[in-house]
Structures are given as structure tokens and as C-alpha cells.
Design a protein around this motif. Structure first.
Motif, short mmCIF file in Angstrom:
data_model
loop_
_atom_site.label_atom_id
_atom_site.label_comp_id
_atom_site.label_asym_id
_atom_site.label_seq_id
_atom_site.Cartn_x
_atom_site.Cartn_y
_atom_site.Cartn_z
N ALA B 242 0.84 -1.19 0.00
CA ALA B 242 0.00 0.00 0.00
C ALA B 242 0.88 1.24 0.00
CB ALA B 242 -0.90 -0.01 1.22
N GLU B 243 0.33 2.32 -0.59
CA GLU B 243 1.00 3.62 -0.48
C GLU B 243 0.60 4.21 0.87
OE1 GLU B 243 0.83 7.93 -2.73
OE2 GLU B 243 0.05 6.16 -3.74
N ILE B 244 1.60 4.37 1.75
CA ILE B 244 1.32 4.82 3.11
C ILE B 244 1.40 6.35 3.17
CG2 ILE B 244 2.05 4.68 5.53
CD1 ILE B 244 1.07 1.99 4.49
N MET B 245 0.40 6.97 3.78
CA MET B 245 0.38 8.42 3.92
C MET B 245 1.48 8.83 4.90
SD MET B 245 -2.01 9.06 1.84
CE MET B 245 -1.94 7.48 0.99
N GLN B 253 -2.09 13.22 7.60
CA GLN B 253 -2.26 11.96 6.88
C GLN B 253 -3.68 11.87 6.30
OE1 GLN B 253 -1.26 9.28 10.04
NE2 GLN B 253 0.95 9.44 9.68
N ALA B 254 -4.65 12.31 7.10
CA ALA B 254 -6.03 12.27 6.65
C ALA B 254 -6.23 13.20 5.45
CB ALA B 254 -6.96 12.67 7.80
N GLN B 255 -5.65 14.40 5.52
CA GLN B 255 -5.73 15.36 4.41
C GLN B 255 -5.14 14.77 3.14
OE1 GLN B 255 -7.19 18.20 4.33
NE2 GLN B 255 -7.32 19.02 6.42
N LEU B 257 -4.71 11.63 2.39
CA LEU B 257 -5.52 10.52 1.88
C LEU B 257 -6.69 11.04 1.08
CD1 LEU B 257 -6.14 7.50 1.73
CD2 LEU B 257 -7.34 7.69 3.90
#
Lengths: 324, 267
Positions: B242-245, B253-255, B257
């Protein structure tokens, strides 16, 4: 090689199920010039038959008796055997559904042949039928050929494509003989369903797992689904979470729960055990949120956030609301 | 009353996927080091269902049967420790490498040999191959009614009442005895045997029956009798990582994503 294929269809409110369309698609591809038949049992069966002809059926074997509205495998078995008698199938395709799970092995036994269950691939391999099914909780795939005929296979929902509708196609409807006795007496039925959007129909599924730590964790999972939209997103759960009583079993995603194939699957605090992935690996995009960077779920996910869901979900909910 | 529980010994399904390996030449799973052989969990739940019926009815014998290698004695002993009375191991090289239909044939022959059985309980599926057909095929072989994927089972007045799990809920059905029921995880957890019960189980009888004891011709069971031929067993390829934020805070991280999802037109 031309094959006769018989599909055991299911329908509700006069419309063949999505899976029936998919089975007819697979049947059309396998038939290679052979005949494709479909059985439809229960109130409104002969009406539903018309919709199966553009989907690939040439002949529909129907019985409109309301006795069939409740699935009792012994009754269904007699009807399907009558359709087999009349259509001499080389292959019989059945949905991996409540009905199909019980009907397929019984049918195979009566026809002195074998049933392969929960197949995700059915194909011609040099003139012979081969089927592939997941095993070991989805860790492995197993491909089989049949040493007996007809080949009976149950097929997983969403694993096959329907054909492009053949508008105006017509076929023949054949009435199956009267309904037989059943040794099963149905006493009652209890509907246990989440209100609103069902997880199998949702464009987005947000699921929570054991890593939530408590049933209260699902409040954040539900808030995330609500932020995406009540008409778009539904909430699922891993078997571990359901077995702990944190969420209703009707929402369980996985091998022994529901198989979902949404556009977006968000796995919150789910480790990604194979049996869970068997229920969601057909999703277009998977997002994993897990504090363990080594969790198996990250192998199947396209995007991930490594972190505690309690810290990650509130800003994610805000960011999604703001993006609207 | 006489109840039968069918039990299967399998490699622990909690085996991490990274430890799961296949020998492509033999089309077999390579036993992973340190991975225990366990009672298939749904069979433990089937045993629990039978035990609760025994406790409610009294004067009931439970026989646990298992087809498998000598090691399957352990699975039998576990159900005996839970409270079953007798065990039968169905063991013969002729049984090997069959399909679910040949396995069911062996189990059916054993139940016929036991003779006076009122009900058979199986797990909804073995947690290794996930076929979910043994109980249904046993019912066919015996000519008995069957109900599958039960979340509740009770016995009364010569009938078995089953709450079966269906797509959108539960259905309550009655079957006349004798009957076969397969039991699902919704039933609840199996009991955990006490030390004293484990010691008692060690003294309970486990009989071994071979093909000849069951009147089965070696040609109709195992590899010789199988109608499903395993052409290939393999591990499906995973797409990768997976591409991790990478933001410093959960908010960043939420932004990120959401931005990625918008860019990919997913949101």
C-alpha cells in the motif's frame, strides 16, 4: 466444444437476481453453441423468465407455485432434476447462495456426479471444463476438472460478467411439473438487517475489526460512513468483531459472512486475515487504517494510514466533510 | 438417543499468510514449521451443539467420528474431552487424496455401521478447504433431511428445530429425526475442556475402522473414487504494498488521503 448449460436461477419481485445474470453470462460463454437453460421457481417465475432471454437463456423452466418462495432444498431438488431431465446439461451452474450451498451437493449426489463449491472462475481448458475456487481461507486457489458429468458448480457472486443484454431476444418457457412434498417445515422467519443501505449494494463499505478494542469503536466507523454519505456508504465488520458481539453478524464481511465488491473498501483496525480478505478482495480500491504497519491488510490495500484509528478517524471524517 | 459429531483435524487456520506455502509439484500445502494441527473450529461448535442437546435430554450417547491420519486422534480426543462418549477414527491409505464426495462416502458408511444414530452434527465447513458439503452429502447418503448453517439447534418430540442463517436473517425450521445439521459460528463458542475432562478423555475408547470394516471398495474412495481432480493448487499473487500516507500528524495523513482519493476520482 458445444455444451448444454443449465443455470439454477433466483429472482425477487419478478426480476432475476444480479447473480443469475452473471451465471447466464458464464453459461453463454461456456455453451459455445450448446443450449442454455434456466430454472426459476416461485411466485412470478414465468414473469421473470422474460428477462432471462436477453441475458443469455434460450429456455426457461418455470414453476410459479408459492411453495417455492421459501427455500426447501428437497422441493427445489425435484424441480431442478425435472429440468435436468429435459435439458441434458453438461454443466449446471448455481449461485453460492443460501439455496445454492444446499442444493448443489444434493443435486450432484442424485446425478451421481460431483459439485465444486464457491468457484470464482469457470472456464474451458482445451475442451474440458475447469473451475477454480479459493481454499485455505483464500490463501490458495485450487483448480479442478471433473471426472464425471454433468459438472455441478456453485459460483461466487460478482465473479462472472453478465453478457451485454441481447435486446429483443426471446426464448421458450417450459412449465415444470407440480410441487413435491418437503420434510422441512418452516416455522418462522426473522429479518435481521441493518436499516438503509445494505453492504452488498453500497458503493463504499467501511468495516471495523477486533483492533477497535471495544464495541464503542464502531461509533467512529459509523461516523466515517455517515460522512461519506448515508446513500453511498454502509458499515461492515470482521468475523472477530461479530463473534465478540460488537456488531451484528448480518454485517460480517468474509468467507463465512458476506462477500462485498464496493468501489471503495475502508478497513479500520482489521488485520486482514485471509478469511476476511475473501469477502472484500474484489473491491476496486482498499484503504487500510491500522496501527500495525506489518498487518496483512496493507498487502491488499492501495492506500494506507499507519496509526491508531482513534487519532486518525476524527480528522479523516472532517477532511471528507470539508472535501464535499 | 445417539448423536454423531463429525470432526476434522486441520492445520491451524490462524497461520499467518506469510507462512503459507504450497509444493507445486505435489499440489499440496507444505506443513509450516510450528503450525499446530487443530480441530476445525466449526466442528468444535457442532460438538457444542450436540453436547447442549445431550445436557437437555439426558440419556444420550455422543460418538465423534473423524476421517484422517493417526494424528486425527487428537481432534477426536478434544471432542471426547468436551464431553463426547466414544470416538471412531476412519483411517486407511485408500481414503487419501479423495474429494469431498469420497470423504462423505466414508463418513456415511461409518454412521451406517454405528446403526442406531438419531442425528448427525457437522461444522458448516472445514476451515481448511471450505467446501461446506460433507453434512449435506451424508444426509443424501443416509436418505435423511438436512439443514445447514445453523445458529441454534434443539431436539424435541422426534423433531430437530433449527434456526438457520439465511441471506437477510434467520429462519426457524423443523426436520423429522433422524436428520443432519451443520452448525455455524453464529451458534456460539465451544466449551473449553477442564483438565480433569482431558484426563478422562485419554481413557475413553477410540476405535479405528478401515475401508474393509466399512464394506467400502478401495476403488470407490480416496483418489481412485474422486470425481473432482485437483489440477493445480497455487497461491494467488498479491498486488504489492500500500501507499502509506506520510504526514507528521494524523490530521496531515487524513488530508493527504482525501487528496489522493480525489485525485484518483474515488471520492
Amino acid at each position: 466444444m458445444a455444451r448444454n448449460v443449465l443455470v439454477v436461477g433466483e429472482f425477487s419481485e419478478g426480476e432475476p437476481s444480479t447473480t443469475t445474470h452473471e451465471l447466464l453470462g458464464a453459461a453463454s460463454r461456456l455453451s459455445d453453441g450448446g443450449a442454455v437453460g434456466v430454472t426459476l421457481l416461485g411466485s412470478g417465475a414465468s414473469g421473470a423468465a422474460a428477462a432471462t432471454f436477453p441475458a443469455g437463456a434460450g429456455k426457461a423452466f418455470t414453476n410459479d407455485d408459492a411453495e417455492y418462495d421459501v427455500f426447501r432444498s428437497d422441493q427445489w431438488l425435484i424441480a431442478v432434476l425435472a429440468a435436468v431431465e429435459q435439458s441434458s446439461p453438461d454443466v449446471i451452474l448455481i449461485a453460492q447462495s443460501t439455496a445454492g450451498r444446499e442444493l448443489a451437493p444434493r443435486l450432484a449426489f442424485r446425478l451421481d456426479t460431483a459439485a465444486a463449491m464457491d468457484c470464482t472462475m469457470v472456464q474451458d481448458e482445451g475442451g474440458a471444463l475447469q473451475v477454480t475456487r479459493p481454499a485455505y481461507g483464500g490463501n490458495a486457489l485450487a483448480t479442478y476438472s471433473f471426472a464425471s458429468s454433468p459438472a455441478v458448480a456453485t459460483v461466487r457472486a460478482k465473479s462472472q460478467d453478465p453478457i451485454a443484454p441481447n435486446a429483443g431476444a426471446t426464448g421458450e418457457s417450459v412449465a415444470l411439473p407440480g410441487v413435491g412434498e418437503s420434510r422441512t417445515t418452516v416455522i418462522g422467519r426473522e429479518k435481521v438487517e441493518a436499516e438503509g443501505l445494505q453492504i452488498q449494494d453500497a458503493a463504499v463499505v467501511v468495516s471495523g475489526g477486533r483492533g477497535l478494542g471495544s464495541p464503542e469503536g464502531f461509533e467512529l466507523v459509523e461516523a466515517l460512513a455517515a460522512a461519506i454519505g448515508k446513500d453511498k456508504a454502509a458499515v461492515g465488520a470482521s468475523r472477530a468483531a461479530c463473534d465478540l458481539g460488537w456488531y451484528p453478524p448480518s454485517q460480517q464481511v468474509g468467507l463465512t459472512g458476506k462477500v462485498v465488491t464496493p468501489d471503495l473498501y475502508i478497513a479500520v483496525a482489521i488485520s486482514g486475515a485471509s478469511q476476511h480478505m475473501a469477502g472484500c478482495s474484489g473491491s476496486k480500491t482498499i484503504i487500510a487504517i491500522n496501527k500495525d504497519s506489518e498487518a496483512n491488510i496493507f498487502k491488499s490495500a492501495r492506500f494506507g494510514i499507519v496509526g491508531d484509528y482513534k487519532q486518525v478517524l476524527p480528522p479523516l471524517i472532517e477532511a471528507i466533510k470539508a472535501a464535499k | 438417543m445417539h448423536l454423531v459429531v463429525c470432526a476434522k483435524q486441520i492445520p491451524d487456520p490462524e497461520t499467518p499468510p506469510s507462512a503459507f506455502k504450497i509444493d507445486p509439484a505435489k499440489n499440496e500445502v507444505i506443513p509450516a514449521p510450528g503450525i499446530a494441527l487443530v480441530l476445525s473450529q466449526f466442528d468444535g461448535i457442532a460438538a457444542e451443539a450436540a453436547l447442549r442437546i445431550k445436557e437437555a435430554a439426558g440419556d444420550t450417547k455422543i460418538t465423534v467420528i473423524s476421517m484422517g491420519a493417526e494424528s486425527a486422534q487428537q481432534a477426536i480426543k478434544q471432542v471426547l474431552a468436551m464431553g463426547a462418549d466414544e470416538g471412531v477414527l476412519l483411517q486407511d491409505p485408500a481414503f487419501d487424496k479423495g474429494d469431498p464426495h469420497t470423504t462423505a462416502k466414508v463418513l456415511t458408511a461409518a454412521i451406517k455401521k454405528l446403526g442406531d444414530v438419531d442425528a448427525v452434527f457437522c461444522g458448516r465447513q472445514a476451515a481448511d478447504w471450505d467446501w461446506g458439503v460433507a453434512g449435506i452429502l451424508i444426509a443424501e447418503g443416509l436418505g435423511w433431511p438436512v439443514s445447514i448453517i445453523a445458529k441454534g439447534v434443539t431436539l424435541e418430540d422426534g423433531k430437530v428445530r433449527v434456526q438457520r442463517v439465511i441471506e437477510d436473517g434467520y429462519e426457524t425450521v423443523d426436520l423429522p429425526l433422524p436428520a443432519v445439521v451443520t452448525v455455524s459460528n453464529e451458534f456460539g463458542e465451544p466449551r473449553y475442556p477442564k483438565l480433569q475432562q482431558i484426563m478422562q478423555a485419554a481413557r475413553k475408547t477410540v476405535t479405528t475402522w478401515k475401508a474393509a470394516d466399512l464394506g467400502l471398495d478401495p476403488g470407490e474412495v480416496g483418489a481412485a473414487g474422486a470425481r473432482l481432480k485437483l489440477e493445480r493448487l497455487y497461491v494467488p499473487e498479491k498486488e504489492g504494498k500500500a501507499e502509506i500516507m506520510q504526514g507528521d500528524t494524523p490530521a496531515e495523513q487524513a488530508q493527504q488521503l482525501v487528496a489522493k482519493l480525489q485525485a484518483a476520482k474515488i471520492l
